[in-house]
Design an enzyme around this catalytic site. Structure first.
Site, PDB file in Angstrom:
ATOM      1  N   LYS A  77       0.868  -1.179   0.000  1.00 43.93           N
ATOM      2  CA  LYS A  77       0.000   0.000   0.000  1.00 43.93           C
ATOM      3  C   LYS A  77       0.904   1.228   0.000  1.00 43.93           C
ATOM      4  CE  LYS A  77      -3.838   2.096   2.640  1.00 43.93           C
ATOM      5  NZ  LYS A  77      -4.702   1.967   3.834  1.00 43.93           N
ATOM      6  N   SER A 152      -9.729   2.278   2.963  1.00 47.29           N
ATOM      7  CA  SER A 152      -8.792   2.997   2.111  1.00 47.29           C
ATOM      8  C   SER A 152      -7.845   2.082   1.329  1.00 47.29           C
ATOM      9  CB  SER A 152      -7.965   3.959   2.963  1.00 47.29           C
ATOM     10  OG  SER A 152      -7.138   3.246   3.872  1.00 47.29           O
ATOM     11  N   SER A 176     -10.041  -0.078   7.123  1.00 52.07           N
ATOM     12  CA  SER A 176      -9.418   0.074   5.808  1.00 52.07           C
ATOM     13  C   SER A 176      -8.769  -1.180   5.231  1.00 52.07           C
ATOM     14  CB  SER A 176      -8.369   1.189   5.851  1.00 52.07           C
ATOM     15  OG  SER A 176      -9.005   2.440   5.817  1.00 52.07           O
TER      16      SER A 176
END
Lengths: 486, 480
Positions: A77, A152, A176
């Site tokens: 990420k 997210s 997330s």
């Protein structure tokens, strides 16, 4: 022959010599390139570095070195700092930021021999539940390109679901990891707060942020977590406790397992189309010997408002360092210091980030601190107490991960609160610092539905064990979105 | 009718802790390095980095707390003080707010009339320093040097119990002495290692209510503290007496003009939005830890002075002067130890000629050209009558400038005292023969002339005659 899907399969093939890391890497890089226009899962693809790392892994394998992650491709990420590689956090503010160091989680996976293919798209500074706040554009859900992948960690979930990588790092501040994992039909684990070092993970809300993984299987999550987890002297909030071999406990039978059915999660907000496969999944756990107990956490409905005081408060302070002075975005021709601050931040941050900074600034202000921040911290403690009471009776809690399946891009633009409510089932674990896992348990409206386990602190081994036992007898987690099969 | 005004002062002293590395990062804290060479990613506030508390800074703060008889918090908490400034890389300063590590101590100061006044210390907390903005030589631009960012500070907050500029200075000096004794701060005020903010207000004598205060920021010398307070008190009294109102504000002292001027008013003050720093755990200190630190505490100035009075038979005054710094006290005790006694003689010389010479040349005791052993060597020659006290003054001066020991100078210059009866008698005889008139007057009863003969004989022996012996022999000879 097809490319193996999971980390465990890839590792077996690598160790057996059926495939090399360079071959795997090249094949997956090709998929990444092909998928980018439709999915936009990656912000940065580091093809050259990946092939070099793969070649190095092949040399290590050839020299007889063994390890479950050695030579297996993955992606991070874009919230994790990666040395000499762009680390944008999904923001214009860091669109030009090349990190000068590796986050601890990155360094540990690198040491274990994983090959990084690049950096994954995400909501800006991890603030969002749909990946639509990314400066680099939204990510599409591989199950339906008109729909969001969740957020997210939308890039992480989409990339794993689309078989671009078998595993990805992700972070979870209010859901997330779990929410996008559920929406994309993959497995996501948010460990106990303090289990994985936050060093090098760009902070959103420090007391809630926790790094974890998104994979296809619980077994793969166990393999990655074993390498990532553990005390880090550079993170004072990381916990100094031995890291078990999470894969070792996966086969433990479920006989005697006490599962708490979280009453508050089966409310009127839950889509009945999700509840049906979820009930079936729970019945499968019972069939394996688990007992079911209804549990109530009376303060849990306060999770969302509590979270939307604590998280913005911390973010308003954490994001103060992005001021245009030392790194990141700086406005053109600032007139003076104030102009530099106002325009660099005004132009560098997106709307959702600004909304949260303003909310956070407000709740910490003189005269409001007690009414908001302090009260939220008290409620947070009440929620944590509710969980502690529940875990005196049951070993883990089960419920849905999200109230609905993946929604369409753009539908929740108008009212941020409807977007916030998507995290209603996930936020509690963050507020209490507990480990939680989401895994696919079927389909609703033709889209993946997620089941969530929440356990007491440091019960990752048990969560992974239960998920693995479930995945041994089901194949939801192995179903690939149409067009993305191996 | 004119009002008499009472001054009310509280000081916030910032002492830089003498740790080798910063409070939350591994960077060095040494002063004077090239800009930004002692700032790592943590000090620069880079994305993703985290603070890690330096245990040494905690230990030093605890030492300070113990030294002022304060409570050491079993649990203290770091908080973020949020504001934007280029020399504050994270956009917040890590400090302690609601739960400081040290609370409720006191410091005794001696007033002009010799009485002791006890000043309450509200709290002392740990925090990080900011960097420095630099404007010189940058052609209208501002540079930022982050070498100082993250340097550990202890902020020592007094109660508003100081009633004059003099008291404020005495208090600040006492704290300065204390932190240097403890070895937790180098006390270097030019380099900013020890500085203070003064909260100053005035009120009519007898009033219970405090007046509106002004805070004078960042004063880095004892002299400036005195000047700044005196100026500020006069300013406030004038404002009030001419019908105005003192406004709560932050002011700066300009040493060139000798005045304070407004920096920002209360309305412009930042809302710092303090909240507990989620990146750091609360600091938990056990009783065992605190007693371990207590076990490492050096003797403190007041204890040392009391011991000097008792052990060496010194006056309270002498003991106070000798214990003003740990280095001076150590020097003195080394002299006494080398000498094997003669504590009073040693005190006279250390507080007398040595202090005067150091003062003349602007030196600290640590850089004295005459070390303790060398001084003891000379004092030994006074004690064993090799030289007189008077000759010793010349020897001392020679030792200072020539950097050699007393014996070498005594030998080279033939300064050894004459203690041989016959040699002195011979000199007396010659003086008597050369001054028959004075001799007759003396013998006819003019006793005062004895001094004349002492002087003459001393002159004849180039001052080397043992004074006591000379007196004795002279008396005998003159009386015939």
């Amino acid at each position: 022959m097809g490319i193996p899907q999971t980390i465990a399969e890839m590792s077996r093939a690598l160790h057996g010599g059926q495939v090399s890391s360079v071959e795997l890497t090249r094949a997956l890089l090709e998929r990444v390139q092909r998928s980018q226009p439709a999915l936009n899962a990656f912000v940065t693809v580091t093809a050259e570095e990946a092939l070099a790392e793969a070649a190095a892994a092949d040399r290590r394998l050839a020299a007889g070195e063994r390890g479950p992650l050695l030579g297996v491709p993955m992606a991070h990420k874009d919230i994790f700092c990666t040395r000499d590689v762009l680390t944008t956090c999904g923001s214009r503010m860091l669109a030009n930021f090349v990190a000068p160091y590796d986050a601890t989680a990155v360094a540990r996976l690198r040491a274990a021999g994983m090959v990084m293919l690049g950096k994954l798209n995400m909501d800006e500074f991890a603030m969002g539940s749909s990946n639509e706040t990314s400066h680099f554009g939204p990510v599409a859900n591989p199950w339906d390109l008109k729909r969001v992948p969740g957020g997210s960690s939308g890039g992480s979930a989409a990339a794993v679901a689309a078989r671009l990588v078998p595993g990805a790092t992700a972070t979870d501040t209010g859901g997330s990891i779990r929410q996008p994992a559920a929406l994309c039909g993959v497995t996501g684990l948010k460990p106990t707060y303090g289990r994985v070092s936050r060093y090098g993970m760009i902070a959103f809300a420090s007391s809630l942020d926790q790094g974890g993984v998104i994979t296809l299987t619980a077994e793969d999550s166990a393999l990655m977590l074993s390498a990532m987890a553990g005390y880090d002297e550079r993170d004072s909030t990381s916990v100094d406790m031995p890291v078990p071999d999470y894969a070792a406990g996966l086969e433990r039978p479920l006989a005697g397992l006490r599962i708490g059915l979280l009453k508050e999660f089966f409310d009127k907000g839950l889509d009945p189309a999700i509840e049906a496969p979820l009930r079936a999944a729970i019945a499968e756990l019972q069939a394996q010997g688990a007992t079911l107990h209804e549990v109530s956490l009376p303060n849990l409905p306060l999770s969302v408002p509590t979270y939307y005081v604590v998280a913005p408060a911390e973010c308003s302070s954490n994001l103060a360092r992005f001021d245009g002075v030392r790194f990141g975005y700086r406005c053109e021709n600032p007139r003076d210091l104030k102009d530099l601050y106002e325009r660099s931040r005004g132009e560098g941050f997106g709307a959702e980030v600004k909304r949260r900074i303003m909310t956070g600034t407000y709740v910490l202000s003189a005269g409001y601190y007690d009414a908001y921040y302090l009260k939220a911290q008290r409620v947070r403690q009440l929620i944590a107490n509710d969980f502690a009471r529940a875990f005196a009776q049951v070993d883990l809690l089960v419920g849905p991960t999200t109230p609905t399946v993946a929604f369409e891009l753009g539908v929740k633009d108008d009212n941020p609160v409807t977007m916030y409510l998507n995290d209603i089932y996930t936020i509690g674990a963050n507020l209490a610092g507990l480990p939680a896992l989401s895994l696919p348990c079927g389909f609703a409206h033709g889209l993946p539905a997620g089941m969530q386990f929440i356990g007491p602190q440091f019960s990752e081994e048990r969560l992974l064990n239960v998920a693995h036992r479930y995945q041994r007898v089901t194949d939801w987690h192995l179903r690939a979105p149409p067009g993305y099969a191996s | 009718m004119s009002t008499t005004w009472e001054t009310v002062i509280g000081l916030e002293i910032h002492a830089q802790l003498a740790t080798r590395s910063k409070i939350f990062s591994g960077s060095a804290t040494a002063y004077g390095a090239e800009p930004n060479t002692q700032a790592n990613l943590v000090d620069l506030g880079y994305p993703g980095v985290l603070p890690v508390l330096n245990g040494e800074a905690v230990r030093m703060a605890v030492m300070f707390g113990l030294a002022i008889d304060a409570g050491i918090a079993p649990r203290s908490v770091f908080a973020r003080k949020n504001y934007f400034y280029p020399d504050l890389p994270k956009g917040y300063q890590i400090s302690q707010y609601e739960l400081p590590i040290v609370a409720g101590g006191h410091i005794d100061i001696v007033l002009d009339d010799g009485t002791t006044k006890r000043i309450g210390v509200t709290r002392a907390h740990l925090e990080e320093d900011a960097g420095k903005s630099m404007h010189e030589g940058l052609a209208g631009l501002t540079g930022v040097d982050l070498n100082r960012a993250g340097t550990p500070l202890i902020e020592i907050v007094s109660e508003p119990e100081l009633r004059s500029a003099k008291e404020a200075v005495a208090y600040m000096k006492k704290v300065h002495t204390l932190v240097r004794y403890l070895g937790i701060c180098d006390g270097n005020m030019q380099e900013g290692s020890f500085r203070c903010d003064a909260n100053v207000s005035v009120r009519p004598v007898g009033s219970e209510k405090f007046g509106t205060r002004a805070e004078i920021k960042n004063i880095n010398s004892f002299r400036y503290v005195e000047k700044a307070i005196l100026y500020e008190v006069a300013r406030q009294i004038e404002v009030i007496e001419t019908g105005g109102k003192v406004v709560q504000e932050t002011r700066l002292f300009d040493p060139d003009k000798g005045e304070t001027r407004s920096m920002r008013s209360k309305e412009e003050a930042n809302d710092y939005r303090y909240f507990p720093d989620p990146d750091l755990l609360p600091v938990l200190l056990t009783d065992t830890y605190v007693s371990e630190v207590r076990g490492t505490m050096p003797e403190l100035p007041d204890q040392k002075a009391a011991r000097f009075v008792q052990q060496y038979g010194l006056s309270v005054y002498d003991a106070g002067v000798l214990t003003a710094s740990r280095e001076l006290a150590d020097y003195y005790e080394t002299v006494v130890r080398e000498l094997g006694g003669e504590a009073k003689l040693a005190a006279n010389w250390v507080n007398g000629d040595l202090a005067a010479f150091l003062n003349r040349d602007g030196l600290e005791i640590q850089s004295s050209p005459i070390n303790a052993a060398t001084l003891a060597g000379m004092l030994r020659r006074i004690a064993d009558n090799t030289i007189s006290g008077k000759i010793a003054k010349d020897v001392f001066e020679a030792m200072w400038s020539e950097r050699c020991d007393a014996d070498a100078i005594i030998e080279a210059r033939g300064l050894r005292q004459i203690t041989d009866d016959s040699a002195i008698e011979k000199a007396i005889d010659a003086v008597m023969a050369a001054n028959p008139g004075q001799l007759a007057e003396y013998r006819s009863g003019k006793d005062k002339l004895f001094g004349f003969f002492v002087g003459q004989t001393m002159k004849a022996t180039q001052g080397k005659a043992n004074p006591a012996l000379l007196n004795e022999l002279l008396k005998k000879k003159l009386s015939g």
